[in-house]
Design a protein around this motif. Structure first.
Motif, PDB file in Angstrom:
ATOM      1  N   SER A 162      -9.269  -1.541   5.724  1.00  0.00           N
ATOM      2  CA  SER A 162      -7.984  -0.942   5.348  1.00  0.00           C
ATOM      3  C   SER A 162      -7.964  -0.335   3.960  1.00  0.00           C
ATOM      4  CB  SER A 162      -6.857  -1.987   5.475  1.00  0.00           C
ATOM      5  OG  SER A 162      -6.780  -2.456   6.811  1.00  0.00           O
ATOM      6  N   GLY A 163      -9.078   0.215   3.535  1.00  0.00           N
ATOM      7  CA  GLY A 163      -9.107   0.941   2.274  1.00  0.00           C
ATOM      8  C   GLY A 163      -8.990   0.097   1.026  1.00  0.00           C
ATOM      9  N   VAL A 164      -9.265  -1.211   1.129  1.00  0.00           N
ATOM     10  CA  VAL A 164      -9.239  -2.033  -0.079  1.00  0.00           C
ATOM     11  C   VAL A 164     -10.358  -1.586  -1.012  1.00  0.00           C
ATOM     12  CG1 VAL A 164      -8.301  -3.993   1.164  1.00  0.00           C
ATOM     13  CG2 VAL A 164     -10.769  -3.833   0.822  1.00  0.00           C
ATOM     14  N   SER A 165     -10.229  -1.915  -2.269  1.00  0.00           N
ATOM     15  CA  SER A 165     -11.299  -1.633  -3.218  1.00  0.00           C
ATOM     16  C   SER A 165     -12.448  -2.596  -2.926  1.00  0.00           C
ATOM     17  CB  SER A 165     -10.788  -1.813  -4.649  1.00  0.00           C
ATOM     18  OG  SER A 165     -11.816  -1.558  -5.583  1.00  0.00           O
ATOM     19  N   CYS A 166     -13.493  -2.087  -2.303  1.00  0.00           N
ATOM     20  CA  CYS A 166     -14.578  -2.950  -1.850  1.00  0.00           C
ATOM     21  C   CYS A 166     -15.473  -3.315  -3.034  1.00  0.00           C
ATOM     22  CB  CYS A 166     -15.398  -2.246  -0.769  1.00  0.00           C
ATOM     23  SG  CYS A 166     -16.230  -3.385   0.363  1.00  0.00           S
ATOM     24  N   PRO A 167     -15.712  -4.590  -3.283  1.00  0.00           N
ATOM     25  CA  PRO A 167     -16.533  -4.986  -4.433  1.00  0.00           C
ATOM     26  C   PRO A 167     -17.981  -4.573  -4.258  1.00  0.00           C
ATOM     27  CG  PRO A 167     -16.027  -6.889  -3.067  1.00  0.00           C
ATOM     28  CD  PRO A 167     -15.223  -5.751  -2.512  1.00  0.00           C
TER      29      PRO A 167
END
Length: 458
Positions: A162-167
């Motif tokens: 869902s477009g989270v800021s992926c680490p």
């Protein structure tokens, strides 16, 4: 009465880890696995609580750099890619196809003669796309057993939704993106490297996030504005009911997430039949547990509900709101101290029960019984639960946590309560430092005042 929830805090369930597969990198001493934070049905007639624990996960490392072909310098020609490098490049293209929604590209490396394998990859693609996968990357380690025409690799698929800021990638399971691991065999067919075998048994024993609900089982989905609900086809009728409750709960938890600047792009709720309940994320054996939250590292968390035990509408609503609170109060944080268990569950009980206060829930009866049998506590920071905690001890921790957070909300307001909670649970501050920052008072002063507040109401 309402059923208090609890986090699964190590070391209650500690799996036996088998030997590493040949060629696997060394495993370092395992840190505690992120806990499953659960909602439970009651065992005693007057009480409703039990402790669930998550397993400590062995940390498995991959090389910091994958074995990929490097361009030669200008003075010498580039060497040909090795079979492993060509297989790894195949995985990189497959991950790109997944994110782009290119099913043909995702299936291209899979041996078309292996119908079972094709079905599994097609199921993974459909599930992950419906779950709004927005980032995927493969990292791999070459294993023994390869030849000029065969490559054996341990491959980890890292993913975010869902477009989270992926680490950024990290070489262990409890950091970076969530990961699922497979032992893959590639076979050279003509000029193409095909995936001819997938074995996830080795990955399962090391990874507490495996098997994921979306892996190797077709799911049915319903989507709302804030929540995705999924489950096997047998639970299709129940999904709409859960979605309605979850959308309502999300409006509440979104508000509290806003207080600490931890908004969630999407919430995911899985409704498990008995097969899924026993397998997903390692499975749950306890008959009294009805739901839990599994953190996906810093990117949010998944809620798992047991369909068999979630028939009561009111209980289900509280459970969902409780578990969504775990997501917003813990996602992206650094909570590792089990001494704060009273707050982890207390804030989830407080928000989960809203708009009702603790005096209008079963936690009032729990504390009345606890005070009668064991006396009044000396602090709101109830000690963490031991492995052999009885039902009343467990229920008391949840009930005290509920009353303690309600007291702090009454005295300082919800925003300051959430600031205190965020400092302790996501920034790993001690309660005294957090209280001085959020409330302008030492924790000892807050503790004394809330003990009096609780005694006046029980």
């Amino acid at each position: 009465m309402e059923d208090p929830s609890y986090p699964g805090v190590p070391p209650h369930f500690v799996p036996a880890y088998g030997p590493q597969p040949p060629g696997w990198p060394p495993a370092f001493a395992p840190p505690p696995a992120p806990p499953k934070r659960s909602h439970a049905t009651g065992i005693l007639a007057a009480l409703a609580a039990v402790l669930l624990a998550a397993a400590a996960a062995a940390v498995v490392l991959w090389p910091d750099r994958d074995e990929t072909a490097q361009a030669g310098d200008a003075s010498r020609p580039a060497r040909p890619a090795t079979p492993f490098e060509m297989a790894l490049e195949t995985l990189h293209k497959q991950a790109d196809a997944l994110v782009k929604g290119d099913e043909k590209g995702w299936l291209a490396p899979v041996d078309p003669k292996n119908k079972t394998l094709v079905t599994r990859y097609r199921t993974m693609f459909t599930n992950l796309r419906t779950l709004e996968i927005s980032h995927a990357e493969y990292h791999a380690d070459k294993l023994e057993g390869g030849t000029a025409r065969k490559v054996v690799a341990q491959a980890a698929l890292g993913y975010c939704f869902s477009g989270v800021s992926c680490p950024a990638w990290r070489n262990n399971y409890d950091e970076g993106p969530a990961k699922t691991t497979y032992r893959l065999t590639f076979t050279l067919t003509g000029t193409a490297w095909r995936i001819t075998e997938l074995n996830d048994a080795a990955g399962v024993e090391h990874n507490y996030l495996q098997p994921a609900p979306w892996d190797n089982r077709a799911l049915t989905f319903v989507k709302g504005k804030r929540v995705i609900v999924a489950g096997p086809r047998s639970q299709a009728k129940r999904l709409e009911q859960v979605l309605a409750l979850a959308e309502k709960a999300a409006k509440v938890t979104d508000k509290y997430a806003g207080y600490v600047n931890n908004p969630q792009r999407r919430y995911r709720v899985y409704v498990a039949d008995e097969s899924g309940w026993k397998k997903w994320y390692g499975g749950i054996d306890e008959k009294w547990v009805i739901g839990y939250e599994m953190p996906l590292n810093a990117t949010g968390g998944d809620i798992i509900l047991r369909a068999k035990a979630s028939g009561d509408q009111r209980q289900l609503a509280v459970t969902i709101q409780h578990e969504l609170t775990h997501v917003v109060t813990l996602a992206g944080g650094h909570w590792e101290n089990t001494d704060d268990q009273w707050l982890v569950e207390g804030i989830a009980e407080y928000v989960g029960a809203l708009p009702r206060g603790p005096q209008n829930t079963g936690n009032h009866d729990v504390l009345a019984e606890s005070f009668r049998r064991h006396g009044k506590p000396k602090t709101i920071a109830v000690p963490p639960l031991p492995d052999d905690a009885d039902d009343l001890t467990v229920a008391t921790l949840y009930a005290m946590g509920h009353y303690a957070t309600a007291c702090m909300a009454d005295k300082f307001g919800d925003q300051k309560l959430m600031r205190f909670t965020d400092l302790v649970l996501r920034e790993a501050k001690k309660p005294d430092e957090a209280a001085r920052t959020a409330y302008g008072k030492p924790f000892a002063v807050v503790d004394k005042a809330c003990l009096s507040w609780i005694r006046d109401r029980v």
